[in-house]
Design a protein around this motif. Sequence first.
Motif, mmCIF file in Angstrom:
data_model
loop_
_atom_site.group_PDB
_atom_site.id
_atom_site.type_symbol
_atom_site.label_atom_id
_atom_site.label_comp_id
_atom_site.label_asym_id
_atom_site.label_seq_id
_atom_site.Cartn_x
_atom_site.Cartn_y
_atom_site.Cartn_z
ATOM 1 N N LEU A 398 0.138 -5.135 13.124
ATOM 2 C CA LEU A 398 -0.402 -4.856 11.791
ATOM 3 C C LEU A 398 -0.913 -3.421 11.702
ATOM 4 O O LEU A 398 -0.635 -2.704 10.724
ATOM 5 C CB LEU A 398 -1.526 -5.837 11.458
ATOM 6 N N GLN A 399 -1.675 -2.999 12.706
ATOM 7 C CA GLN A 399 -2.224 -1.639 12.685
ATOM 8 C C GLN A 399 -1.112 -0.591 12.679
ATOM 9 O O GLN A 399 -1.199 0.418 11.978
ATOM 10 C CB GLN A 399 -3.140 -1.425 13.904
ATOM 11 N N SER A 400 -0.057 -0.845 13.435
ATOM 12 C CA SER A 400 1.023 0.134 13.539
ATOM 13 C C SER A 400 1.882 0.193 12.287
ATOM 14 O O SER A 400 2.632 1.157 12.098
ATOM 15 C CB SER A 400 1.899 -0.174 14.761
ATOM 16 N N HIS A 401 1.812 -0.824 11.443
ATOM 17 C CA HIS A 401 2.651 -0.856 10.239
ATOM 18 C C HIS A 401 1.861 -0.605 8.948
ATOM 19 O O HIS A 401 2.413 -0.744 7.855
ATOM 20 C CB HIS A 401 3.379 -2.204 10.133
ATOM 21 N N ARG A 402 0.584 -0.231 9.069
ATOM 22 C CA ARG A 402 -0.223 0.028 7.865
ATOM 23 C C ARG A 402 0.370 1.137 7.005
ATOM 24 O O ARG A 402 0.243 1.114 5.774
ATOM 25 C CB ARG A 402 -1.640 0.445 8.263
ATOM 26 N N HIS A 403 0.997 2.109 7.646
ATOM 27 C CA HIS A 403 1.545 3.251 6.906
ATOM 28 C C HIS A 403 3.063 3.313 7.048
ATOM 29 O O HIS A 403 3.652 4.397 7.018
ATOM 30 C CB HIS A 403 0.898 4.546 7.411
ATOM 31 N N ILE A 412 2.427 -6.381 3.893
ATOM 32 C CA ILE A 412 2.017 -7.453 4.805
ATOM 33 C C ILE A 412 0.967 -6.962 5.782
ATOM 34 O O ILE A 412 -0.021 -7.659 6.069
ATOM 35 C CB ILE A 412 3.237 -8.022 5.548
ATOM 36 N N ALA A 413 1.142 -5.726 6.314
ATOM 37 C CA ALA A 413 0.172 -5.203 7.277
ATOM 38 C C ALA A 413 -1.195 -5.037 6.631
ATOM 39 O O ALA A 413 -2.222 -5.444 7.195
ATOM 40 C CB ALA A 413 0.670 -3.877 7.838
ATOM 41 N N GLN A 414 -1.236 -4.472 5.437
ATOM 42 C CA GLN A 414 -2.524 -4.242 4.779
ATOM 43 C C GLN A 414 -3.146 -5.556 4.308
ATOM 44 O O GLN A 414 -4.366 -5.735 4.378
ATOM 45 C CB GLN A 414 -2.328 -3.260 3.619
ATOM 46 N N TRP A 415 -2.303 -6.477 3.848
ATOM 47 C CA TRP A 415 -2.817 -7.797 3.445
ATOM 48 C C TRP A 415 -3.352 -8.558 4.656
ATOM 49 O O TRP A 415 -4.427 -9.168 4.598
ATOM 50 C CB TRP A 415 -1.695 -8.592 2.771
ATOM 51 N N GLY A 416 -2.610 -8.540 5.775
ATOM 52 C CA GLY A 416 -3.046 -9.259 6.973
ATOM 53 C C GLY A 416 -4.356 -8.738 7.506
ATOM 54 O O GLY A 416 -5.244 -9.515 7.894
ATOM 55 N N LEU A 417 -4.524 -7.418 7.541
ATOM 56 C CA LEU A 417 -5.791 -6.850 8.021
ATOM 57 C C LEU A 417 -6.932 -7.178 7.056
ATOM 58 O O LEU A 417 -8.045 -7.514 7.475
ATOM 59 C CB LEU A 417 -5.646 -5.340 8.185
#
Length: 685
Positions: A398-403, A412-417
Amino acid sequence: MLIIAALAAFDATPGAVLARDRDDTDANRTLLRRGSLSQLEHQLDALGEPRARALRQLAELPTRRAVRALGQWLADAPPLSDVEWIRVASALAPHAGHATANKWLGKILGGAPLDEPESEDGTFARQIAAVAMARSGDSSNLRTLGRALKQSTAQARFAREALLAYPPTDLGPLLAAPGEPSVALVLTLQHLGDQRAFHALRGFVRKGPAPVQAAAALALYHHGHLETLELARFWRARATGQAPLLAAATEILLATRTPEAAGAIDALLDANPGQALALLRRYPSTVGAKALLKHFERLQPSEQHQALGVMAALGSGAVTSHLERLLGDPQLGDAAAFALGRSADPGASIALLKALEGGARRSSTSTAANARRLRSARALVVRGWLNGRLEPKFETWLQSHRHSKRADERWIAQWGLAATSTAAASDELRSDDWIGVGAAAASLLIQPIEVWERAIELLPRANSERTRRALAASLGRNEVAAQVTTSQLYRAFDESPGLTPVLARPLASRRDELRPFVVADLLTSNDVAVRSNALRGLGVHPDGASLGLLRRAYEGQTQLALRQAAIDGIARRPASAARDRVLRWAREYDPDPTIRHWARLGLANATPTLPSSDARGHQVVWLSLAASEPGDLVVVATPDGRCFPTLVPPDRTLVVLGFADERFVVRWHPETTGDTPAALGARAR
């Protein structure tokens, strides 16, 4: 524009009532001062509101003469509309137990005087009659209800619901009523839980037709009589071709976890898959898991979706492997991911991580591989929310796909975090990117109040219309919406018509010079959700005339959502004689148990625990919105009007955590055509 629409509606009844109708708030006007009984009898021959008022007042007179007056008028009255029969049933209800009232209530329950007994109005009048008769406890009324239970019409359902609301102290009149025993009678005895029904139920098992025998056996089992286990074994071995007996036997064998359950559920999946799936949802077991895996390929597509939902509760390794294989299926992939996200099997996390990493290695450009990867990521977020922590490997993903350059991965990454961190949710809401704001806003249902307040703070500063629509999700929480200025509400109303169901409640509760026009517009809307939320807003507005609007919205209303909303509003009004009269009637005679409960709370001057958008739950809603465009406004709403607005994600798959109701509808703006959203919502805990 809002002002033009509101002015056009000014002549509507609600606007006129707000301007002039304050008679219901005067607690000092008694029946005696409003007119004698003779005058009320005379008003019964009038039309419209005078007749409705006379019926209402006759219901409040605890005298035999009032009942006789009603009976005499009914005997000579011209044909009445179904709406008028609702008013008649409401007036007769407090007098149930008197012979004249019993006679007419019985006729209404039977549907004889009604133009269209099965219409919405006709149904409601009959439900009121049934509740009144059950509440009276009168033996003649109980016999009438018992006779209704022995019929295969809507009468049986109305009678059953009424008797469960007011359980009889004596079962004799029900059982002695003329007619053959029916499934409806047996189900009523089962849910009453009265052990005095034992001998009657045993007799039905011995001599009744097959459906009644099956229902009676299940009733005895649910009453705790385990002698039915031997009966189930006997039916399983001998009742070939008798579907009701075999289905009842299967349920008893599944519930008691006997060895014969495996063969029974296997046979039922062949004969009646829908019934078998319903049983497996109620009684999950390894036996059921094996049977589903064996029969899965032979099920219809709709049944396969149901089966995947059932599999989520089973939690076996074999089921997890089966679900993992389906993750890439274009038709069943979302349902499989949804099931893995909620599975009780710890191995589901391993399977999802494997699918997430494998999809990335094979091809980031393949549509199928990308869909599989995104489904796995969403399911891992669901598991993280349910378990209270994310898998470490997945949190790194998730952290690696925020941007990420891919909008779907970034959402999905920002929603999951955001879904697993309050701080992350607040940070994402401040971003200028509609994807970050939309992803964080989609997690609001599971966030504490301070995150909702942050969204409201940012709403007037948002530059993008899509960002404002995403932040508008915070308007669904009542105490937060109260902090928004009326001008901001009007702007949201004009800019995003799809938000009207969410905005109706705060708009109807505001002190504002436009309010009469706005309320008139909202209460005459064709949208039930808009009208429901407007009625709830009237409940907290200080204007005394609001009670008149709420009473008119409740009395004679047949749509449950609107009746509930009106009682919500009435129960929140300050105590008064007029308010309490409505609540007393609703407490005793409304067919809906929730309304009766809210009315009791209102009369006790307790704040009812009534539906609101901020009611947090334990449901997961997973929606495939193939016909929508990314960034479109979507409102997920429950039938009672609770609404949660959000945006369509880049890959058109929306997951909402913390929804409070298993039943929901999807509303989106602008209107789309084509595919209907595939709703995969179900229990999460």
